[in-house]
Scaffold this motif. Structure first.
Motif, PDB file in Angstrom:
ATOM      1  N   GLY A   1      29.444   0.248  22.406  1.00 32.95           N
ATOM      2  CA  GLY A   1      30.137  -0.707  21.891  1.00 32.95           C
ATOM      3  C   GLY A   1      31.648  -0.816  22.428  1.00 32.95           C
ATOM      4  N   SER A   2      32.651  -0.894  21.587  1.00 29.73           N
ATOM      5  CA  SER A   2      34.176  -1.130  22.084  1.00 29.73           C
ATOM      6  C   SER A   2      34.474   0.886  23.109  1.00 29.73           C
ATOM      7  CB  SER A   2      35.327  -0.919  20.668  1.00 29.73           C
ATOM      8  OG  SER A   2      34.379  -0.403  19.959  1.00 29.73           O
ATOM      9  N   VAL A   3      34.195   1.797  22.170  1.00 30.25           N
ATOM     10  CA  VAL A   3      33.613   3.273  22.933  1.00 30.25           C
ATOM     11  C   VAL A   3      33.931   3.735  23.893  1.00 30.25           C
ATOM     12  CG1 VAL A   3      33.390   5.086  22.881  1.00 30.25           C
ATOM     13  CG2 VAL A   3      34.038   4.493  20.529  1.00 30.25           C
ATOM     14  N   GLN A   4      32.556   2.106  24.512  1.00 33.07           N
ATOM     15  CA  GLN A   4      32.303   2.013  25.767  1.00 33.07           C
ATOM     16  C   GLN A   4      33.418   1.885  26.956  1.00 33.07           C
ATOM     17  OE1 GLN A   4      28.623  -0.350  26.678  1.00 33.07           O
ATOM     18  NE2 GLN A   4      27.231   1.695  27.951  1.00 33.07           N
ATOM     19  N   ALA A   5      33.791   0.620  26.407  1.00 36.02           N
ATOM     20  CA  ALA A   5      34.788  -0.186  26.952  1.00 36.02           C
ATOM     21  C   ALA A   5      35.416   0.170  27.672  1.00 36.02           C
ATOM     22  CB  ALA A   5      34.552  -1.746  26.165  1.00 36.02           C
ATOM     23  N   HIS A   6      36.316   1.258  26.478  1.00 37.13           N
ATOM     24  CA  HIS A   6      37.325   2.325  26.602  1.00 37.13           C
ATOM     25  C   HIS A   6      37.449   3.413  27.975  1.00 37.13           C
ATOM     26  CE1 HIS A   6      41.101   4.209  25.524  1.00 37.13           C
ATOM     27  NE2 HIS A   6      39.801   5.081  25.536  1.00 37.13           N
ATOM     28  N   VAL A   7      35.289   3.843  27.742  1.00 40.88           N
ATOM     29  CA  VAL A   7      35.758   5.055  28.522  1.00 40.88           C
ATOM     30  C   VAL A   7      35.212   4.388  29.808  1.00 40.88           C
ATOM     31  CG1 VAL A   7      34.637   6.477  26.828  1.00 40.88           C
ATOM     32  CG2 VAL A   7      33.471   5.106  27.850  1.00 40.88           C
ATOM     33  N   LEU A   8      34.518   3.511  29.885  1.00 47.26           N
ATOM     34  CA  LEU A   8      34.653   2.505  30.799  1.00 47.26           C
ATOM     35  C   LEU A   8      35.797   2.125  32.094  1.00 47.26           C
ATOM     36  CD1 LEU A   8      31.369   0.453  30.740  1.00 47.26           C
ATOM     37  CD2 LEU A   8      31.711   2.387  31.990  1.00 47.26           C
ATOM     38  N   GLY A   9      36.752   1.563  31.471  1.00 44.51           N
ATOM     39  CA  GLY A   9      38.549   1.311  31.495  1.00 44.51           C
ATOM     40  C   GLY A   9      38.445   2.789  32.151  1.00 44.51           C
ATOM     41  N   GLN A  10      38.492   3.828  31.949  1.00 45.64           N
ATOM     42  CA  GLN A  10      39.259   5.009  31.407  1.00 45.64           C
ATOM     43  C   GLN A  10      38.800   5.229  32.799  1.00 45.64           C
ATOM     44  OE1 GLN A  10      42.127   6.493  30.504  1.00 45.64           O
ATOM     45  NE2 GLN A  10      42.588   4.591  28.545  1.00 45.64           N
ATOM     46  N   ALA A  11      37.066   5.159  33.115  1.00 43.83           N
ATOM     47  CA  ALA A  11      37.324   5.741  34.653  1.00 43.83           C
ATOM     48  C   ALA A  11      37.406   4.953  35.528  1.00 43.83           C
ATOM     49  CB  ALA A  11      35.046   5.932  33.975  1.00 43.83           C
ATOM     50  N   GLY A  12      37.178   3.931  35.627  1.00 43.94           N
ATOM     51  CA  GLY A  12      37.518   2.525  36.397  1.00 43.94           C
ATOM     52  C   GLY A  12      39.141   2.827  36.386  1.00 43.94           C
ATOM     53  N   GLU A  13      40.060   3.193  36.071  1.00 41.44           N
ATOM     54  CA  GLU A  13      41.658   3.171  36.234  1.00 41.44           C
ATOM     55  C   GLU A  13      41.902   4.839  37.161  1.00 41.44           C
ATOM     56  OE1 GLU A  13      45.668   4.686  33.810  1.00 41.44           O
ATOM     57  OE2 GLU A  13      43.644   3.303  32.668  1.00 41.44           O
ATOM     58  N   HIS A  14      41.149   5.219  36.673  1.00 41.28           N
ATOM     59  CA  HIS A  14      41.390   7.019  37.680  1.00 41.28           C
ATOM     60  C   HIS A  14      40.883   6.629  38.694  1.00 41.28           C
ATOM     61  CE1 HIS A  14      43.267   9.542  34.123  1.00 41.28           C
ATOM     62  NE2 HIS A  14      42.221   9.069  33.621  1.00 41.28           N
ATOM     63  N   ALA A  15      39.473   5.986  38.930  1.00 45.60           N
ATOM     64  CA  ALA A  15      38.704   6.025  40.336  1.00 45.60           C
ATOM     65  C   ALA A  15      39.943   4.866  41.008  1.00 45.60           C
ATOM     66  CB  ALA A  15      37.921   5.365  40.053  1.00 45.60           C
ATOM     67  N   GLU A  16      40.741   4.113  40.737  1.00 43.93           N
ATOM     68  CA  GLU A  16      41.098   3.580  41.288  1.00 43.93           C
ATOM     69  C   GLU A  16      42.671   3.723  42.065  1.00 43.93           C
ATOM     70  OE1 GLU A  16      40.722   0.562  42.847  1.00 43.93           O
ATOM     71  OE2 GLU A  16      39.138  -0.263  41.575  1.00 43.93           O
ATOM     72  N   ARG A  17      43.306   5.158  40.410  1.00 47.12           N
ATOM     73  CA  ARG A  17      44.122   5.793  41.359  1.00 47.12           C
ATOM     74  C   ARG A  17      43.781   6.760  42.360  1.00 47.12           C
ATOM     75  NH1 ARG A  17      47.474   7.388  35.352  1.00 47.12           N
ATOM     76  NH2 ARG A  17      48.136   5.164  34.948  1.00 47.12           N
ATOM     77  N   GLY A  18      42.548   7.490  42.238  1.00 52.32           N
ATOM     78  CA  GLY A  18      41.366   9.433  43.015  1.00 52.32           C
ATOM     79  C   GLY A  18      41.737   8.079  44.807  1.00 52.32           C
ATOM     80  N   LEU A  19      41.095   7.185  44.695  1.00 56.95           N
ATOM     81  CA  LEU A  19      41.038   5.861  45.603  1.00 56.95           C
ATOM     82  C   LEU A  19      42.758   5.924  46.454  1.00 56.95           C
ATOM     83  CD1 LEU A  19      38.322   3.889  45.152  1.00 56.95           C
ATOM     84  CD2 LEU A  19      38.999   5.356  46.372  1.00 56.95           C
ATOM     85  N   ALA A  20      43.552   5.137  45.873  1.00 55.83           N
ATOM     86  CA  ALA A  20      44.854   5.223  45.798  1.00 55.83           C
ATOM     87  C   ALA A  20      45.723   6.659  46.701  1.00 55.83           C
ATOM     88  CB  ALA A  20      45.804   4.405  45.360  1.00 55.83           C
ATOM     89  N   ALA A  21      45.186   7.563  46.349  1.00 59.41           N
ATOM     90  CA  ALA A  21      45.276   9.661  46.602  1.00 59.41           C
ATOM     91  C   ALA A  21      45.138   9.306  47.317  1.00 59.41           C
ATOM     92  CB  ALA A  21      45.171  10.165  45.054  1.00 59.41           C
ATOM     93  N   GLY A  22      43.790   8.906  48.721  1.00 63.12           N
ATOM     94  CA  GLY A  22      43.105   8.774  49.369  1.00 63.12           C
ATOM     95  C   GLY A  22      41.706   9.766  49.797  1.00 63.12           C
ATOM     96  N   ARG A  23      41.607   8.889  48.595  1.00 59.91           N
ATOM     97  CA  ARG A  23      40.110   9.960  47.812  1.00 59.91           C
ATOM     98  C   ARG A  23      38.705   8.555  48.561  1.00 59.91           C
ATOM     99  NH1 ARG A  23      39.538  14.938  47.475  1.00 59.91           N
ATOM    100  NH2 ARG A  23      37.198  14.441  46.944  1.00 59.91           N
ATOM    101  N   GLY A  24      37.943   9.015  49.067  1.00 61.52           N
ATOM    102  CA  GLY A  24      36.609   8.077  49.846  1.00 61.52           C
ATOM    103  C   GLY A  24      35.276   8.478  48.989  1.00 61.52           C
ATOM    104  N   GLY A  25      34.803   8.551  50.175  1.00 65.95           N
ATOM    105  CA  GLY A  25      33.305   8.239  50.118  1.00 65.95           C
ATOM    106  C   GLY A  25      32.612   8.167  48.765  1.00 65.95           C
ATOM    107  N   GLU A  26      32.077   9.687  48.413  1.00 65.68           N
ATOM    108  CA  GLU A  26      31.502   9.267  46.944  1.00 65.68           C
ATOM    109  C   GLU A  26      32.322   8.447  45.612  1.00 65.68           C
ATOM    110  OE1 GLU A  26      28.167  10.280  45.737  1.00 65.68           O
ATOM    111  OE2 GLU A  26      27.538  11.842  47.467  1.00 65.68           O
ATOM    112  N   LEU A  27      33.048   9.225  45.899  1.00 67.80           N
ATOM    113  CA  LEU A  27      33.738   8.471  44.749  1.00 67.80           C
ATOM    114  C   LEU A  27      34.053   6.654  45.457  1.00 67.80           C
ATOM    115  CD1 LEU A  27      36.690   8.276  42.412  1.00 67.80           C
ATOM    116  CD2 LEU A  27      38.386   8.671  44.314  1.00 67.80           C
ATOM    117  N   LEU A  28      33.836   6.119  46.032  1.00 70.29           N
ATOM    118  CA  LEU A  28      33.781   4.223  46.444  1.00 70.29           C
ATOM    119  C   LEU A  28      32.975   4.102  45.297  1.00 70.29           C
ATOM    120  CD1 LEU A  28      34.841   4.052  50.002  1.00 70.29           C
ATOM    121  CD2 LEU A  28      35.940   3.197  48.458  1.00 70.29           C
TER     122      LEU A  28
END
Length: 329
Positions: free
Chosen positions: A227-254
């Motif tokens: 439910g809403s908890v799943q939407a929250h953790v997916l939002g957190q996961a997406g935010e950290h993934a974007e920050r990781g990509l912005a920091a130069g990470r790629g490959g598996e993170l993409l």
């Protein structure tokens, strides 16, 4: 001994009733003499036979002895003879039992650990779910839960959630504790990574964001967040993934960012990340299943069999891709 005396008396009285028919008495006297002698004979015969019957045939009372009495009394002359001829051979000459050609064995208990499998099981976890749904013994259901400890989390969590509705307190408590342990372990990893991120040097920021994205996504992927908890953790996961990509990470993170976007329903962003992952050299067998899922979500059904056929042959022959190919081709 009592049955023998009763039977002897019944034979004597029944013979007397027959003899009364030859005495030449008036009709009324002859009828009364025959009926009284025949009645006493039938009562004694009924008692003798009822005492000799196996226990399961003596009930219910009074219908069992009444049935025997009715057969003997209401059939004149031949009634008693017929009852004796029918019942006594069955009592003293029972039918021989046929040789038993099979041997009954008990149902074996489930192992406390799942057996190591050399290949992916065709039927997945349906066996353990059937045990939880239908096994009457709580120990068997507990053994099914314990067998999930060696299973991948994605397959074990639905079984544990099914056990949360079990009528046995022990089964429910064990399932809850196993689910809570999985969630606590993931949350501990997240807290550790967040603590490191607050003190991290610039070079370590990207890997830590990638780690946090993976653990947040794991909560949703395993079904531990709903439910809403799943939407929250997916939002957190997406935010950290974007920050990781912005920091130069790629490959598996993409690839992970594409899966996170797909889980959030952002098809456009998922398609961009998956294409970037493929261009960066990611193996096709890792990207193509998610591209096929995007094609399904966008209604491009003709592209689905084309994408599935690009998978390696060994993947096409394994579940679930084997059944998917049969369905779409």
């Amino acid at each position: 001994m009592i049955s023998k005396w009763l039977f002897s008396g019944a034979v004597f009285l029944e013979a007397g009733s027959w003899a009364s028919l030859t005495l030449g008495l008036p009709d009324l006297q002859m009828a009364l003499l025959y009926a009284s002698s025949h009645l006493l004979a039938c009562l004694m015969l009924t008692g003798a036979i009822w005492l000799l019957l196996p226990a399961r045939y003596r009930r219910p009372l009074p219908w069992s002895p009444l049935f025997i009495f009715s057969l003997a009394f209401f059939v004149p002359i031949l009634g008693s003879v017929g009852v004796i001829a029918a019942i006594f051979p069955a009592l003293y000459l029972p039918r021989k039992r046929e040789r038993q050609l099979w041997r009954a064995i008990g149902i074996p208990d489930l192992p406390f650990r799942a057996k190591t499998q050399l290949h992916s099981p065709t039927f997945a976890d349906s066996g353990l779910q059937d045990v939880l749904r239908h096994a009457p013994d709580p120990d068997q259901r507990l053994a099914a839960l314990l067998a999930t400890r060696r299973m991948p989390g994605r397959e074990a969590v639905p079984i544990l959630k099914l056990a949360l509705g079990d009528p046995s307190d022990d089964v429910r408590l064990l399932a809850y504790s196993m689910l809570d342990k999985q969630e606590s372990d993931i949350n501990q990893h997240i807290e550790t990574a967040l603590g490191k991120l607050a003190k991290a040097r610039p070079k370590a920021v990207g890997p830590l964001h990638a780690t946090l994205a993976r653990w947040y996504f794991e909560l949703a992927y395993l079904g531990l967040a709903q439910g809403s908890v799943q939407a929250h953790v997916l939002g957190q996961a997406g935010e950290h993934a974007e920050r990781g990509l912005a920091a130069g990470r790629g490959g598996e993170l993409l690839l992970l960012a594409g899966r996170i976007a797909l889980g959030r329903g952002d098809i456009a962003k998922a398609q961009v990340h998956l294409l970037e992952a493929e261009r960066s050299g990611m193996a096709a067998e890792k990207v193509l299943p998610f591209r096929a899922e995007i094609a399904f979500e966008t209604g491009l059904y003709r592209d689905i069999p084309l994408l599935l056929r690009k998978l390696p042959i060994e993947m096409q022959q394994r579940p679930p891709f084997a059944s998917l190919l049969r369905s779409w081709t």
